[in-house]
Motif scaffolding. Structure first.
Motif, mmCIF file in Angstrom:
data_model
loop_
_atom_site.group_PDB
_atom_site.id
_atom_site.type_symbol
_atom_site.label_atom_id
_atom_site.label_comp_id
_atom_site.label_asym_id
_atom_site.label_seq_id
_atom_site.Cartn_x
_atom_site.Cartn_y
_atom_site.Cartn_z
ATOM 1 N N UNK A 51 8.354 40.576 56.805
ATOM 2 C CA UNK A 51 7.314 39.553 56.853
ATOM 3 C C UNK A 51 6.402 39.639 55.632
ATOM 4 N N UNK A 52 6.086 40.859 55.208
ATOM 5 C CA UNK A 52 5.275 41.041 53.996
ATOM 6 C C UNK A 52 6.002 40.451 52.787
ATOM 7 N N UNK A 53 7.289 40.765 52.663
ATOM 8 C CA UNK A 53 8.072 40.230 51.552
ATOM 9 C C UNK A 53 8.123 38.718 51.565
ATOM 10 N N UNK A 54 8.299 38.127 52.751
ATOM 11 C CA UNK A 54 8.359 36.672 52.852
ATOM 12 C C UNK A 54 7.040 36.026 52.436
ATOM 13 N N UNK A 55 5.933 36.644 52.852
ATOM 14 C CA UNK A 55 4.621 36.097 52.500
ATOM 15 C C UNK A 55 4.404 36.132 50.989
ATOM 16 N N UNK A 56 4.704 37.275 50.370
ATOM 17 C CA UNK A 56 4.546 37.398 48.916
ATOM 18 C C UNK A 56 5.482 36.418 48.202
ATOM 19 N N UNK A 57 6.701 36.286 48.705
ATOM 20 C CA UNK A 57 7.657 35.358 48.103
ATOM 21 C C UNK A 57 7.163 33.917 48.146
ATOM 22 N N UNK A 58 6.586 33.515 49.301
ATOM 23 C CA UNK A 58 6.051 32.151 49.438
ATOM 24 C C UNK A 58 4.909 31.896 48.463
ATOM 25 N N UNK A 59 3.997 32.873 48.356
ATOM 26 C CA UNK A 59 2.772 32.671 47.593
ATOM 27 C C UNK A 59 2.946 32.821 46.090
ATOM 28 N N UNK A 64 14.414 41.660 50.469
ATOM 29 C CA UNK A 64 15.067 40.506 51.092
ATOM 30 C C UNK A 64 14.046 39.429 51.410
ATOM 31 N N UNK A 65 12.915 39.850 51.965
ATOM 32 C CA UNK A 65 11.872 38.894 52.320
ATOM 33 C C UNK A 65 11.336 38.122 51.129
ATOM 34 N N UNK A 66 11.242 38.778 49.966
ATOM 35 C CA UNK A 66 10.808 38.082 48.755
ATOM 36 C C UNK A 66 11.724 36.889 48.460
ATOM 37 N N UNK A 67 13.030 37.117 48.567
ATOM 38 C CA UNK A 67 13.980 36.037 48.323
ATOM 39 C C UNK A 67 13.897 34.947 49.370
ATOM 40 N N UNK A 68 13.776 35.353 50.637
ATOM 41 C CA UNK A 68 13.673 34.371 51.720
ATOM 42 C C UNK A 68 12.428 33.511 51.538
ATOM 43 N N UNK A 69 11.305 34.151 51.194
ATOM 44 C CA UNK A 69 10.071 33.404 50.994
ATOM 45 C C UNK A 69 10.151 32.437 49.829
#
Length: 464
Positions: A96-104, A149-154
């Motif tokens: 979730x942390x990775x996804x948030x950073x990826x989105x922003x 992984x989350x960075x890419x997903x975001x």
């Protein structure tokens, strides 16, 4: 068949109409944008446009696989490594942390380098992260892999939504963007069935390695078959932009440009988050508020429906079906919202979906139900909650112009992630405190009403 007359000038020319061009016979940028949008918006979807939507839908299915796989692998992983729930919680939070950073912070660069390049970069990151997850030998290594992984997903979702919006015509745009979102729950459902067969016999590692390989295989598909956004190429004009645009025009069965127009003065101006405000301040605030409140209840529902079904008296295997029913409802709800919004308005339909979802949640928490009724209620929750929530992405795509579209979508996703974190936490606290299902579901129905009102307050006059 696409109507070529929109971009045909003279009997002897198959180029964009130069009737409003400057003295040097080069089409002005403003006229070129107008005709490009007319080509996209006023004609039936070409085969290429449909292909773009289907590729993005498939990518979102893989997103669903990559995100939910950890939840299916968790029991086997805990047994293999003999780790407590707190360690698993760290791994879940890492993604979730990775996804948030990826989105922003990563997704907005698609407005600089292009949607296609960002999609390929995100796929590379996700594939690598899934493979790294499959060979991890400690909680720390696995958590790092999930962050990566989350960075890419975001980074991926904003570019897919922007790409789909920019290739869909006006009549089908809402439907195409919500259809894209339906790929996520479908990927989650398929992953659940596959995991149920593979993990008990082969363990959790093959699932991550297989997911990484499948994600990586989409890289050549994107490279060879997914074109860059025409609006992006026209505005930013990177190297070989003219030939790339004309190849895409040809694949759409249309004529091409003889030359690129002179770029507008702001073509290479870096778009900051501040650009999302200005004249769109009110609409941006309403979008972020709606996404936050929607995420708050959405992630509570996703996290707790199977457990709540067990507490309501269902055996575990039937409770798992409640989660599946929810995801099936999510698919149909997303597509139905996109279809019906073309007739009755996107903001209004999001509000009505959320109001209906609030009623369904209250009934679910306050009425004693049998197995069939619980499964049907889970289906309705998926249709209304997830269907309404996925209406925010075509809304965001319409709200922001090309040069800030992925920035706008990415920051709406990122700003709402706080709701995704708080929802399951507060839900768990309420359930553990003994207030009961009745109060808990009333509490989580209220944010849906707020999200619906916020969606309806987004001003259509701000749409690009």
């Amino acid at each position: 068949m696409t109507d070529n007359s929109i971009i045909s000038a003279h009997p002897a020319s198959d180029k964009l109409d130069p009737k409003a061009s400057s003295p040097n016979n080069t089409l002005s940028y403003a006229d070129c944008v107008t005709q490009l949008r007319s080509l996209i918006n006023d004609n039936s979807m070409s085969g290429l446009q449909i292909l773009v939507v289907l590729i993005c839908f498939t990518l979102n299915m893989l997103d669903g696989m990559d995100v939910v796989l950890m939840s299916f692998a968790a029991p086997s992983l805990a047994d293999d490594w003999s780790i407590p729930a707190t360690a698993l919680g760290l791994v879940f939070s890492a993604a979730l942390v990775g996804m948030t950073v990826g989105c922003l912070f990563i997704a907005p660069y698609a407005d600089v380098i292009g949607r296609r390049k960002m999609i390929m970069l995100a796929l590379f990151m996700i594939a690598g992260g899934m493979l790294f997850s499959g060979i991890a030998n400690s909680v720390t290594e696995l958590a790092l892999a999930r962050v990566y992984t989350g960075l890419g997903v975001g980074a991926l979702l904003a570019s897919m939504a922007a790409m789909t919006s920019e290739f869909a015509n006006e009549k089908r745009r809402n439907l195409c963007v919500t259809f894209l979102q339906a790929g996520f729950p479908l990927g989650a459902i398929i992953t659940g069935f596959v995991a149920a067969d593979i993990i008990p016999t082969l363990g959790w590692r093959p699932m991550f390695i297989g997911a990484g390989i499948i994600t990586g295989l989409m890289l050549p598909v994107v490279y060879f078959y997914l074109p860059e956004s025409l609006e992006f190429l026209l505005k930013k004009q990177p190297k070989n932009a003219l030939s790339a645009m004309n190849r895409t025009f040809a694949r759409m069965g249309s004529a091409g440009l003889e030359a690129l127009p002179k770029q507008p003065q702001d073509a290479h101006q870096k778009q900051s988050v501040k650009a999302l405000f200005g004249e769109r301040t009110f609409s941006t605030c309403m979008l972020w508020t709606g996404v936050f409140l929607g995420f708050f209840t959405l992630y509570f529902v996703i996290s707790w429906i199977p457990k709540i079904a067990v507490d309501a008296g269902l055996p575990l295997d039937k409770a798992i079906y409640a989660g599946t029913a929810y995801n099936v409802g999510s698919i149909f709800g997303s597509i139905f919202l996109g279809w019906i919004s073309a007739k009755y308005g996107l903001q209004r339909m999001i509000m009505l979906f959320f109001f209906a979802a609030a009623v369904v949640l209250i009934l679910f928490g306050n009425i004693s139900m049998g197995v069939g009724a619980i499964l049907f209620s889970s289906l309705l929750i998926g249709i209304t909650v997830n269907g309404g929530f996925n209406g925010f992405w075509p809304t965001a795509a319409r709200l922001y112009p090309t040069e800030m579209r992925t920035t706008g979508i990415g920051w709406a996703l990122g700003a709402g992630r706080a709701g995704a974190v708080l929802g399951p936490f507060i839900g768990g606290y309420l359930l553990d405190s003994g207030v009961g299902l009745s109060v808990t579901f009333i509490v989580f129905a209220v944010p849906l009403v707020g999200a619906g009102i916020a969606a309806n307050l987004i001003r259509s006059k701000d749409f690009n």
